[in-house]
Enzyme design. Sequence first.
Site, short mmCIF file in Angstrom:
data_model
loop_
_atom_site.label_atom_id
_atom_site.label_comp_id
_atom_site.label_asym_id
_atom_site.label_seq_id
_atom_site.Cartn_x
_atom_site.Cartn_y
_atom_site.Cartn_z
CD GLU A 287 -36.52 -5.14 49.73
OE1 GLU A 287 -37.03 -4.05 49.32
OE2 GLU A 287 -36.25 -5.24 50.63
CG HIS A 308 -60.56 -23.92 39.92
ND1 HIS A 308 -61.43 -24.62 39.47
CD2 HIS A 308 -60.13 -24.49 40.80
CE1 HIS A 308 -61.84 -25.81 39.87
NE2 HIS A 308 -60.77 -25.55 40.80
CE LYS A 422 -37.13 4.14 49.20
NZ LYS A 422 -36.43 4.06 50.43
#
Length: 445
Positions: A287, A308, A422
Amino acid sequence: MIKVDVKGCSSFVEDAKYQAYVSKAFEAFDVLKNENGAGNDFLGWKKLPCQITERELNEYESVRDKWMKKGVDLVIAIGIGGSYLGAKCVIEALSHNFAKQLKRKDAPEVVFAGNNLSEEYLADLMDLAEERNVACIVISKSGTTTEPAVAFRVVKQFIEARYGKEEAADRIVAITDASKGALKTLATQENYETFVVPDNIGGRFSVLTPVGLLPICVAGFDIQALVEGAQDAAKGLEIKSDKNPAIIYAAMRNCLFKELGKSTEILVNYNPKLTYVAEWWKQLYGESEGKEGTGIFPASVNNTADLHSMGQFIQEGSRVMFETVLHVENAQRSVVIESEPQDLDQLNYLAGKHVEHCNHMAELGTVLAHIDGGVPQLSVNFERVDAFNLGSLLYFFEFACGISAYLLGVNPFNQPGVEAYKKNMFALLEKPGYEEASKAIKKRL
């Protein structure tokens, strides 16, 4: 004190180029220290470790003690982003790996909600609440952020139905704005105990405010030691020097990005307790730096497990990354490998050695292999996984983030891109006031 080692970058970066970025980091350091850069109204976190009083810490402890007297064994902490990741990373790091299975009840169990919109998660959480003695910490500056607001509505209604409104008021604590917003209004109406989210501290820098300290305290951990660790780090990080670990880290990561095109940083840990430290770090740097078409993409792996799975790509895939290893010098526990008469697993050569010694050798072997594979290596070294060292580590990353973002040329303390999803979500949910946006977005579907 946190130490940063960049020797694993020496075969990739000429010292003269690195020193040039140290000089640039000095300039960014001055901007951060003098508080005259972009976003300088969100620098309250910088002086926070030295401003936290014993009275404040006692207030958090009084909440924990009050709830424990009521027999509370489950605290639901509601928040999203920085409003939960700081607390979660510290609680996970300090907890026994199998505390739930061992059914240890020295303090209430803290679980988190409001960080997603999964109906199954919330329903499962309420199944747990039905079996437990419940209290709630709700964290929101406004009280209207969708994810935590949805979770709090459900949890609040549950607590009120079970305990009654008067008792519910004693089981809900709000961490919110000092004077305005929906949650502040509700807290005043319902007489909730309230703590303040400081105006000059953004969510991802808020772990040493009530946002982080109250849930960590309620979970039974030493917030005094956490704060002391941050205080210790702050003293060293305020010195303008090429030995300052924050300057070293910021300079090298920007050098690797701008000079070599290393656009992805992988934070590596060899202790599963640090998994959520990496999640907190990813938000902090993602951010703070990912804007204006630039930034270093933050990723993480948990080794040796991920050797792995992701190990192949890191060793031989596209050469766009560098790694920063969280090196823990000393384990908190002791397990020694014993000899076996038949030695069928061929491990007798390790007899008498600590498992952590093997872990350190796996770490060193991986560092060397990845250098050979073209992946520069930094390491952030600290003594052990305890409250003091975590406080130091978290503050170090915050301070280095400010320097690094200014060096990168962006405002570390805003996040304008977060609003895009949003707006679309509100339009799709047909929130009042978004009627035109709803019509426009539905034409795209």
